[in-house]
Write an enzyme that holds these catalytic residues in place. Structure first.
Site, mmCIF file in Angstrom:
data_model
loop_
_atom_site.group_PDB
_atom_site.id
_atom_site.type_symbol
_atom_site.label_atom_id
_atom_site.label_comp_id
_atom_site.label_asym_id
_atom_site.label_seq_id
_atom_site.Cartn_x
_atom_site.Cartn_y
_atom_site.Cartn_z
ATOM 1 N N HIS A 146 0.853 -1.198 0.000
ATOM 2 C CA HIS A 146 0.000 0.000 0.000
ATOM 3 C C HIS A 146 0.889 1.248 0.000
ATOM 4 C CE1 HIS A 146 -2.938 3.002 1.183
ATOM 5 N NE2 HIS A 146 -3.869 2.139 0.792
ATOM 6 N N GLU A 205 -4.220 2.431 -7.232
ATOM 7 C CA GLU A 205 -4.616 3.519 -6.341
ATOM 8 C C GLU A 205 -3.749 4.750 -6.619
ATOM 9 O OE1 GLU A 205 -6.661 1.827 -2.527
ATOM 10 O OE2 GLU A 205 -4.526 1.978 -2.159
HETATM 11 P P1 13P Z 1 -9.973 6.042 0.552
HETATM 12 O O1 13P Z 1 -11.083 5.193 0.011
HETATM 13 O O2 13P Z 1 -10.213 6.499 1.965
HETATM 14 O O3 13P Z 1 -9.590 7.134 -0.371
HETATM 15 O O4 13P Z 1 -8.675 5.078 0.685
HETATM 16 C C1 13P Z 1 -8.302 4.338 -0.404
HETATM 17 C C2 13P Z 1 -7.267 3.379 0.028
HETATM 18 O O5 13P Z 1 -6.149 3.759 0.302
HETATM 19 C C3 13P Z 1 -7.653 1.969 0.134
HETATM 20 O O6 13P Z 1 -6.543 1.146 0.299
#
Ligand code: 13P
Length: 231
Positions: free
Chosen positions: A89, A158
């Site tokens: 992450h 992401e």
């Molecule tokens: P949010 O949905 O709070 O933007 O976070 C995304 C995330 O980092 C999921 O791993």
């Protein structure tokens, strides 16, 4: 339509076990969820939550046992019925986690029969050129997936600027990135994560090449998450 995968990443939340139990209790009441649902709470709550949905973790360590203070291994997690592990992450990459360490964790997860969810993402602003984004994602993907059967893993795209910002990425852009990851790396499942909620989830889930969502903040809101998993 293929069943989507919705993963809730609780991060360092909620502050108490009572709150964690209350979220799960509400989610357990959802009837006929149309997706495969995974909840990733902090480690300490794992054995204490009676979830009807699958459990995941937000990280794991690559060694199975030994002198590694503070770490948790895949075989330990397996005993708590953990099926998925978020790996790499951006919030851990920011703390210094390297591509090499991420790859070791991917291998360890698979060795422990836990499906790794490899997070990749780049770009501090929404207006970044798509070619540049893909270029940077390639390094993360090549290193993260080294020596790994891509069919056995999930990748989550992401974009850094979209995480917790209230501004999700454009679903069209996301679908192109998902397609790129699938074609170039033979990964079968690609999720999107970054400011998803009950209102915008559908715009991603209706895209055939986006296989689901990695939800942060909204996964702690039982009502919002119930809506997302019922779409
Ligand atoms: P949010 O949905 O709070 O933007 O976070 C995304 C995330 O980092 C999921 O791993």
């Amino acid at each position: 339509m293929k069943k989507k995968l919705i993963v809730g990443n609780w991060k360092l939340n909620p502050a108490t076990l009572a709150e964690a139990k209350s979220i799960v209790l509400k989610l357990n009441k959802v009837r006929g969820a149309t997706s495969t649902v995974v909840i990733c709470p902090p480690y300490v709550y794992l054995g204490l939550l009676k979830s009807k949905f699958a459990l995941g973790v937000q990280d794991l360590f690559w060694e199975e046992k030994g002198a590694f203070t503070g770490q948790i291994s895949a075989p330990m997690l397996k005993q708590f019925k953990v099926k998925y592990a978020i790996i790499g992450h951006s919030e851990l990459r920011e703390l210094g986690e390297s591509d090499h360490e991420i790859n070791l964790k991917m291998v360890a997860a698979l060795g422990g029969k836990i499906t790794p969810i490899l997070c990749v993402g780049f770009g501090l602003t929404a207006d970044m050129n798509e070619e540049d984004i893909l270029f940077h994602l390639q390094t993360q993907l090549e290193n993260g997936l080294r020596g790994i059967d891509p069919d056995k893993v999930v990748v989550a795209y992401e974009p850094l600027w979209a995480i917790g910002s209230g501004h999700p990425a454009d679903p069209e852009h996301t679908e192109r990135v998902a397609m790129f990851i699938k074609i170039k790396y033979k990964v079968s499942k690609v999720l999107y994560g970054g400011s998803t909620n009950a209102e915008n989830a559908q715009s991603f889930l209706k895209k055939t090449r986006i296989d689901g969502l990695l939800v942060g903040g909204a996964s702690l809101d039982a009502e919002a998450f119930s809506k997302i998993i019922s779409i």
